[in-house]
Design an enzyme around this catalytic site. Sequence first.
Site, PDB file in Angstrom:
ATOM      1  N   GLU A   8       0.829  -1.205   0.000  1.00 26.36           N
ATOM      2  CA  GLU A   8       0.000   0.000   0.000  1.00 26.36           C
ATOM      3  C   GLU A   8       0.870   1.265   0.000  1.00 26.36           C
ATOM      4  O   GLU A   8       0.445   2.318  -0.464  1.00 26.36           O
ATOM      5  CB  GLU A   8      -0.928  -0.012   1.231  1.00 26.36           C
ATOM      6  CG  GLU A   8      -2.327   0.478   0.913  1.00 26.36           C
ATOM      7  CD  GLU A   8      -3.331   0.181   2.023  1.00 26.36           C
ATOM      8  OE1 GLU A   8      -4.230  -0.639   1.790  1.00 26.36           O
ATOM      9  OE2 GLU A   8      -3.223   0.762   3.106  1.00 26.36           O
ATOM     10  N   HIS A  42       7.677 -26.849  -1.379  1.00 25.40           N
ATOM     11  CA  HIS A  42       7.024 -27.964  -2.071  1.00 25.40           C
ATOM     12  C   HIS A  42       5.837 -27.498  -2.899  1.00 25.40           C
ATOM     13  O   HIS A  42       5.045 -28.317  -3.377  1.00 25.40           O
ATOM     14  CB  HIS A  42       6.616 -29.028  -1.037  1.00 25.40           C
ATOM     15  CG  HIS A  42       7.803 -29.579  -0.312  1.00 25.40           C
ATOM     16  ND1 HIS A  42       8.375 -30.789  -0.618  1.00 25.40           N
ATOM     17  CD2 HIS A  42       8.575 -29.040   0.675  1.00 25.40           C
ATOM     18  CE1 HIS A  42       9.430 -30.987   0.168  1.00 25.40           C
ATOM     19  NE2 HIS A  42       9.569 -29.933   0.950  1.00 25.40           N
ATOM     20  N   LYS A  60     -14.313   0.940  -3.816  1.00 26.63           N
ATOM     21  CA  LYS A  60     -15.394   1.349  -2.913  1.00 26.63           C
ATOM     22  C   LYS A  60     -16.463   2.112  -3.677  1.00 26.63           C
ATOM     23  O   LYS A  60     -17.652   1.862  -3.505  1.00 26.63           O
ATOM     24  CB  LYS A  60     -14.840   2.230  -1.788  1.00 26.63           C
ATOM     25  CG  LYS A  60     -13.955   1.502  -0.811  1.00 26.63           C
ATOM     26  CD  LYS A  60     -13.570   2.413   0.341  1.00 26.63           C
ATOM     27  CE  LYS A  60     -12.494   1.786   1.175  1.00 26.63           C
ATOM     28  NZ  LYS A  60     -11.876   2.710   2.120  1.00 26.63           N
TER      29      LYS A  60
HETATM   30  O1  PA5 Z   1      -3.483   1.469   5.911  1.00 30.08           O
HETATM   31  C1  PA5 Z   1      -4.580   1.941   5.721  1.00 30.08           C
HETATM   32  O2  PA5 Z   1      -4.798   3.152   5.808  1.00 30.08           O
HETATM   33  C2  PA5 Z   1      -5.758   1.048   5.389  1.00 30.08           C
HETATM   34  O3  PA5 Z   1      -5.393  -0.262   5.220  1.00 30.08           O
HETATM   35  C3  PA5 Z   1      -6.781   1.112   6.493  1.00 30.08           C
HETATM   36  O4  PA5 Z   1      -6.179   0.694   7.692  1.00 30.08           O
HETATM   37  C4  PA5 Z   1      -8.001   0.235   6.179  1.00 30.08           C
HETATM   38  O5  PA5 Z   1      -8.547   0.588   4.964  1.00 30.08           O
HETATM   39  C5  PA5 Z   1      -9.043   0.370   7.273  1.00 30.08           C
HETATM   40  O6  PA5 Z   1      -9.436   1.693   7.410  1.00 30.08           O
HETATM   41  P1  PA5 Z   1     -10.193   2.205   8.688  1.00 30.08           P
HETATM   42  O7  PA5 Z   1      -9.330   2.006   9.874  1.00 30.08           O
HETATM   43  O8  PA5 Z   1     -10.448   3.653   8.424  1.00 30.08           O
HETATM   44  O9  PA5 Z   1     -11.480   1.417   8.806  1.00 30.08           O
END
Ligand code: PA5
Length: 429
Positions: A279, A300, A414
């Site tokens: 990310e 394996h 989303k």
């Molecule tokens: O690293 C990030 O920002 C994302 O992975 C969020 O943690 C994830 O989308 C969850 O978001 P939230 O904590 O707002 O529900």
Amino acid sequence: MSLSIDFSKSMVLKKMEISKDKSRKALNTLLEGTGEGNDFLGWINWPKEYDKDEFDRIKKAAKEIKDHSDVLVVIGIGGSYLGAKAVQYALSPYFTTNDVEIIYAGHQMSSSYLKELMDYLEDKDFSVNIISKSGTTTEPAIAFRFLKQMLEDRYGKEESKKRIYATTDRGKGALKGLADEMNYESFVIPDNIGGRFSVLTAVGLLPLAAAGVDIDALMEGAALGVKKYKNLDFDDNIAMQYALYRNILYKEGKTIEILANYEPKLKYFSEWWKQLFGESEGKDGEGLFPVSVNFTTDLHSMGQMIQEGKRNILETVLRIKNPKHDLIIEEDPKNLDGLNYIAGKSLDYVNKMAAKGVAQAHFDGDVPVVEITMDELDERHIGELMYFFEISVGISGYILEVNPFNQPGVEKYKSNMFRLLGKPGYEQK
Ligand code: PA5
């Protein structure tokens, strides 16, 4: 205690020496807060500057949970659950549950999972820790709606409030509003710490304390990381070295990084690492694709691909010097299984020889291999290792010239999903 790194099979030692300034510049940008995403750098000094009053409240809440619950359901997705799961799994015994069983929910939308979880909870006392920074993420919000109802049906509206712990933004989002309205015990995710960098805040600490993890030691390990990995001396900072090594190889066509381990307890640590790197770096058409394998199991299944498939892979191995337990292989008078040649050796020795053989084979097959070794698999080392990877990805992102602290691409699915579901404001154009 220490973390060490071995670059002898990295294939780029000389190139690292030549371009080490790049890494130093990137770390400097990170520390001075002059790069993109600089409003999300709260994690850098957090292990030293965290809110001690909240930390005490976390421990108190964990004790309450242990006192009145068999199960803690941790509801969250992405950065709001992967860190806790990684540390909990790394430090828990394989076949016995801790005082409180930790179950994760709200990290997917499987109706079967949620129904079977509710069935499982039917005869158990349980509490819920709902974790969402934005407070509006669909997956955890749905799971929470079901489990909140179940708690209210079981314990009544007032009593159930004592079993709900909310970890969210200080001031905004639907969860914050709900927590205030219902008077839930609440913990804060600081504004300047993004989800995937939040494991050492209440996001990770409350579930981990409830699971019996020594969160003081975890923070001490991370604080040691602050001391070691903010150091601008390239030769003395393995985070700068690791960040540079992977970027040099990326430019040479190694576009996939595999994180490998020889201890299955690290399986979910790799999941946390994948999110952290994926990310943070995967944007603007750039980024190494992070994947993980658990050895020797996956030798394996994936071993062939790594050894002889497309040569676009680099491998980073997590190793543990002293395992928690070891076993000596006994001599067998009949030797029908042919194993007497390793009689007297320990199982960990055999595992380590496998690792050595694999590293050499992969290196010979044009897969650069870098090994990161922890002396022990304990809270201090995991705390330091997490901080090491966090600072490495910050440096690495800046070397790559991307903003390591945003995730704009996550919104795309989303808005499609919301349109398909008819969410107000997302109508078909
Ligand atoms: O690293 C990030 O920002 C994302 O992975 C969020 O943690 C994830 O989308 C969850 O978001 P939230 O904590 O707002 O529900």
